[in-house]
Write an enzyme that holds these catalytic residues in place. Structure first.
Site, PDB file in Angstrom:
ATOM      1  N   HIS A  53      -0.329  26.765 -80.558  1.00 48.97           N
ATOM      2  CA  HIS A  53      -0.889  25.494 -81.019  1.00 48.97           C
ATOM      3  C   HIS A  53      -2.414  25.571 -80.966  1.00 48.97           C
ATOM      4  O   HIS A  53      -2.978  26.506 -80.396  1.00 48.97           O
ATOM      5  CB  HIS A  53      -0.384  24.334 -80.157  1.00 48.97           C
ATOM      6  CG  HIS A  53      -0.748  24.462 -78.715  1.00 48.97           C
ATOM      7  ND1 HIS A  53       0.137  24.890 -77.767  1.00 48.97           N
ATOM      8  CD2 HIS A  53      -1.906  24.233 -78.074  1.00 48.97           C
ATOM      9  CE1 HIS A  53      -0.459  24.917 -76.592  1.00 48.97           C
ATOM     10  NE2 HIS A  53      -1.709  24.530 -76.752  1.00 48.97           N
TER      11      HIS A  53
HETATM   12  C1  T46 Z   1      -2.893  24.857 -73.793  1.00 51.11           C
HETATM   13  C2  T46 Z   1      -2.288  25.996 -73.063  1.00 51.11           C
HETATM   14  C3  T46 Z   1      -3.298  26.959 -72.513  1.00 51.11           C
HETATM   15  C4  T46 Z   1       2.030  17.390 -69.897  1.00 51.11           C
HETATM   16  O1  T46 Z   1       2.862  16.477 -69.765  1.00 51.11           O
HETATM   17  N1  T46 Z   1       0.786  17.268 -69.353  1.00 51.11           N
HETATM   18  C5  T46 Z   1      -0.150  18.256 -69.440  1.00 51.11           C
HETATM   19  O2  T46 Z   1      -1.277  18.101 -68.922  1.00 51.11           O
HETATM   20  C6  T46 Z   1       0.183  19.456 -70.153  1.00 51.11           C
HETATM   21  C7  T46 Z   1      -0.827  20.583 -70.299  1.00 51.11           C
HETATM   22  C8  T46 Z   1       1.438  19.561 -70.716  1.00 51.11           C
HETATM   23  N2  T46 Z   1       2.335  18.551 -70.570  1.00 51.11           N
HETATM   24  C9  T46 Z   1       3.684  18.704 -71.156  1.00 51.11           C
HETATM   25  C10 T46 Z   1       3.758  18.830 -72.663  1.00 51.11           C
HETATM   26  C11 T46 Z   1       5.017  19.651 -72.860  1.00 51.11           C
HETATM   27  O3  T46 Z   1       6.142  18.801 -72.876  1.00 51.11           O
HETATM   28  O4  T46 Z   1       4.234  19.927 -70.635  1.00 51.11           O
HETATM   29  C12 T46 Z   1       5.097  20.518 -71.602  1.00 51.11           C
HETATM   30  C13 T46 Z   1       4.730  21.971 -71.839  1.00 51.11           C
HETATM   31  O5  T46 Z   1       3.497  22.009 -72.576  1.00 51.11           O
HETATM   32  P1  T46 Z   1       3.210  23.127 -73.674  1.00 51.11           P
HETATM   33  O6  T46 Z   1       4.457  23.550 -74.327  1.00 51.11           O
HETATM   34  O7  T46 Z   1       2.108  22.615 -74.541  1.00 51.11           O
HETATM   35  O8  T46 Z   1       2.694  24.324 -72.757  1.00 51.11           O
HETATM   36  P2  T46 Z   1       1.892  25.633 -73.197  1.00 51.11           P
HETATM   37  O9  T46 Z   1       1.907  26.564 -72.042  1.00 51.11           O
HETATM   38  O10 T46 Z   1       2.369  26.156 -74.504  1.00 51.11           O
HETATM   39  O11 T46 Z   1       0.380  25.093 -73.450  1.00 51.11           O
HETATM   40  C14 T46 Z   1      -0.404  24.632 -72.376  1.00 51.11           C
HETATM   41  C15 T46 Z   1      -1.157  23.345 -72.779  1.00 51.11           C
HETATM   42  O12 T46 Z   1      -0.204  22.350 -73.183  1.00 51.11           O
HETATM   43  C16 T46 Z   1      -2.129  23.588 -73.903  1.00 51.11           C
HETATM   44  O13 T46 Z   1      -3.005  22.488 -74.020  1.00 51.11           O
HETATM   45  O14 T46 Z   1      -3.923  25.003 -74.426  1.00 51.11           O
HETATM   46  O15 T46 Z   1      -1.379  25.618 -72.020  1.00 51.11           O
END
Ligand code: T46
Length: 144
Positions: free
Chosen positions: A52
């Site tokens: 993303h």
């Molecule tokens: C990024 C990379 C480096 C929350 O509820 N609160 C939060 O502060 C964050 C970061 C995520 N979430 C929730 C959103 C999703 O339902 O946690 C779940 C997993 O998030 P995501 O699939 O976006 O995780 P990554 O590891 O792909 O990405 C994360 C960050 O979301 C993103 O901003 O830049 O780490």
């Protein structure tokens, strides 16, 4: 401070007898006000996360334990970084697609972010990301 995605060396103090302490400060070592910190752990080696970009969010990533490959993409070129030392921090500015690859079991990814969590700030569709790059959604081209 110029806002370009790049590696930033994290300062360290200490010695091998007692260990080391690393630190960075908001708006000094990292060029934004830090409003949120989160960390990702217990991830099996071989896992890919990310996929993303963010509309406005700036982030600073570091890996205090293990090794993680981060591939950044501004829609025109890609650049690869390996976070494998507590002294390496990676600044990612807005408008950059990121893929993260866990190279070792249990590597920990820590992130300091410029804003609170907001799912509306995410672009999770690569074609939409490319369209926004073409439309110059980010006025200053986000260099890598
Ligand atoms: C990024 C990379 C480096 C929350 O509820 N609160 C939060 O502060 C964050 C970061 C995520 N979430 C929730 C959103 C999703 O339902 O946690 C779940 C997993 O998030 P995501 O699939 O976006 O995780 P990554 O590891 O792909 O990405 C994360 C960050 O979301 C993103 O901003 O830049 O780490």
């Amino acid at each position: 401070m110029e806002c370009v995605s790049r590696l930033i060396e994290v300062k360290k103090t200490g010695n091998p007898q007692v260990g080391f302490l690393s630190f960075f400060e908001s708006e000094k070592d990292v060029p934004f006000e830090i409003k949120r910190v989160y960390y990702i752990y217990d991830v099996p080696a071989g896992t890919k996360r990310g996929m993303h970009a963010h509309k406005t969010l700036k982030q600073f990533l570091w890996c205090p334990y293990g090794a993680i490959k981060i591939v950044l993409d501004n829609g025109k070129e890609k650049k690869e970084y390996i976070l494998d030392s507590p002294q390496k921090g990676l600044l990612i500015v807005e408008g950059i697609w990121r893929d993260m690859y866990w190279l070792k079991d249990n590597s920990v990814l820590c992130v300091a972010a410029s804003d609170y969590y907001d799912e509306n700030d995410y672009i999770r569709d690569y074609d939409e990301f490319l369209r926004l790059v073409q439309e110059a959604y980010w006025k200053d081209e986000n260099k890598l």
